[in-house]
Design an enzyme around this catalytic site. Structure first.
Site, PDB file in Angstrom:
ATOM      1  N   CYS A  76       0.774  -1.240   0.000  1.00 16.45           N
ATOM      2  CA  CYS A  76       0.000   0.000   0.000  1.00 16.45           C
ATOM      3  C   CYS A  76       0.802   1.285   0.000  1.00 16.45           C
ATOM      4  O   CYS A  76       0.794   2.035   0.961  1.00 16.45           O
ATOM      5  CB  CYS A  76      -0.990   0.051   1.161  1.00 16.45           C
ATOM      6  SG  CYS A  76      -0.457  -0.756   2.642  1.00 16.45           S
ATOM      7  N   VAL A  77       1.495   1.548  -1.065  1.00 14.06           N
ATOM      8  CA  VAL A  77       2.249   2.791  -1.185  1.00 14.06           C
ATOM      9  C   VAL A  77       1.296   3.953  -1.375  1.00 14.06           C
ATOM     10  O   VAL A  77       0.223   3.775  -1.886  1.00 14.06           O
ATOM     11  CB  VAL A  77       3.211   2.740  -2.365  1.00 14.06           C
ATOM     12  CG1 VAL A  77       4.413   1.934  -1.974  1.00 14.06           C
ATOM     13  CG2 VAL A  77       2.550   2.185  -3.575  1.00 14.06           C
TER      14      VAL A  77
END
Lengths: 413, 103
Positions: free
Chosen positions: B102-103
């Site tokens: 989850c950047v």
């Protein structure tokens, strides 16, 4: 009187208080906001403090400046949320009942999760820049540092502002170049991810940028502990990275109050519907910002876009309508790259960051996945926008939902 | 995306060799993919794979720390089972998407 309670008066909670106070009838709805701290920090500004670009005063203001009139504010620690009985217990013993609860309690760094981090080198040779104290300490340290190995390390994912370590190391490159000692400073970025970034197109762009700046990336490095005697980072598979100065992103977790309330996962983030922003456990609890476990960046821009969706869905819930607004995970991040330039990425749950222009197709003025002076101006201007428009819940000329207009689709597989 | 036959079954793979559709997974496919990564799967490997698939199915994000707290293996143990990049390789063998963290 019906009661809406907001826990957390940071970026997300403040925006929601401002939006909802305007929308809900003052004779019908009491809005209360609870926070344990009185100071609002502009967290994106912490990054600039170590390099003397911002000072402490540039990034802090009283929270009360941003809460609307007609909202009750309580400065107190929360003991726990009792979701079964629709009430919140404060640490002083006060009990607050609610009809709807918004949790915006954020994420924080946790230095005790990594053995050796909170040891004798902490704040002497090991620093963070995710707290005001850490950023200021690092700024003082850099003033007299004469060079050596500077390691920027990420402990765990997810963490707040995933581009910040890249920005930090780029700004360090520029700072030591200007100081005339860049040849005496070895820069590296240590990450548990498989590259500078995880999505392929952005990783390629950012890796090239880092390599041009002679910054080494050490991927797939998962920190087990820090050896204070030998000044080394040690990974779970027994690799070692020596450092003279370590700047670290400690493990990020949600607030302990979430654990006390039995609402969190193993990192204390709250299981939340990624589209409606309703908590998985209680229908009248909604979660916004870093406190949620939704699979997107923990970043102010995400909270900002999510605020529009939560606003709609909360009004839906109050009226007993279905939760029709859907959050797409939209994030928009400026990446400061040093020497007066910056890059920009715009993405959501489904679409990885692509090259193009933003927000206007073909015009910009900002370039997506491009390193430009204009992007840097955007980042600098943003602090003003944050204090004066964003926190107040006023409209920005940007849609909450990510758009493909202006993005180069041919880069997609 | 490419099509490939693994353990006599046609599957779709991403350019990095991850199953596009986790429901196409079975134990035989896991054994074949593991072989390509030089790993011989034991019962303990399969316990980890089942945990990964379940966690993924419930929509939760996986991290190495989370697997370490699963009660199946600790983090060091996970590294021994899937050396190099435990979550990358174990996810590939479990037929779930590459961890995007989850950047």
């Amino acid at each position: 009187m019906k009661r809406l309670l907001i826990i957390g008066g940071g970026t997300a909670g403040t925006m929601m208080a401002n939006k909802l106070r305007k929308a809900l009838d003052k004779n019908e709805w009491e809005i209360t906001i609870v926070d344990k701290h009185k100071t609002h920090y502009y967290q994106p500004g912490f990054l600039f403090i170590p390099f003397g670009i911002y000072s402490k005063d540039d990034v802090q203001k009283p929270k009360s400046d941003f809460f609307p009139t007609g909202v009750k504010v309580i400065y107190s620690d929360v003991d726990k949320i009792d979701g079964e009985n629709n009430k919140v217990l404060l640490q002083g013993g006060q009990v607050l009942k609610y009809d709807f609860l918004i949790i915006a309690s954020g994420a924080k760094t946790n230095i005790d999760e990594t053995p050796g981090l909170n040891g004798k080198l902490w704040k002497k040779s090991i620093f963070d820049f995710y707290t005001i104290e850490g950023a200021v300490a690092l700024s003082n340290f850099f003033k007299t540092w004469e060079g050596g190995k500077l390691v920027m390390a990420i402990s765990e994912i997810p963490f707040k502002c995933p581009v910040a370590p890249i920005e930090f190391i780029c700004l360090a490159d520029a700072y030591f170049t200007k100081k005339g000692i860049r040849d005496k400073v070895e820069l590296s970025l240590v990450t548990p991810m498989s590259g500078a970034f995880t999505k392929p197109i952005a990783t390629k762009m950012l890796s090239e940028l880092l390599s041009e700046k002679n910054i080494k990336v050490i991927p797939d490095f998962y920190i087990e502990r820090i050896d204070n005697e030998n000044k080394t980072l040690v990974s779970y598979d027994e690799m070692e990275v020596p450092f003279d100065v370590l700047t670290i992103v400690p493990v990020n977790t949600g607030d302990e109050m979430i654990a006390r309330s039995g609402l969190g996962d193993d990192m204390n983030f709250i299981p939340t519907n990624m589209h409606t922003l309703q908590s998985d456990k209680f229908e009248n609890i909604f979660v916004i910002g870093d406190a949620a476990n939704i699979p997107t960046s923990k970043a102010g821009s995400v909270a900002h876009f999510a605020a529009d969706v939560l606003y709609e869905n909360l009004l839906n819930a109050i009226e007993g309508r279905p939760l029709t607004a859907k959050f797409d995970g939209h994030a928009n991040c400026y990446i400061e790259t040093g020497f007066g330039k910056g890059a920009l990425i715009d993405f959501n749950y489904e679409t990885e960051p692509l090259p193009g222009t933003y927000p206007l197709p073909g015009i910009g003025p900002f370039g997506l996945l491009k390193n430009t002076k204009m992007n840097h101006y955007g980042k600098i201007l943003f602090r003003w926008i944050y204090w004066h428009i964003l926190l107040k819940g006023k409209e920005l000329p940007i849609e909450a939902e990510m758009t493909m207009a202006g993005k180069k689709k041919e880069y997609l597989q | 995306m490419e099509e490939k036959t693994i353990a006599n079954q046609n599957v779709k793979l991403t350019s990095e060799g991850y199953l596009v559709d986790p429901s196409q997974w079975n134990k035989e496919i896991a054994i074949e993919i593991a072989k390509e990564e030089g790993i011989d799967l034991s019962d303990l490997h399969f316990e980890v794979l089942e945990f990964l698939r379940k966690t993924h199915e419930s929509g939760n994000t996986l991290t190495i720390r989370k697997v370490g707290k699963s009660g199946i293996v600790d983090i060091k143990g996970l590294y021994k089972l899937f050396p190099g990049g435990p979550l990358k390789y174990s996810s590939k063998i479990a037929g779930i998407p590459k961890p995007s963290s989850c950047v």
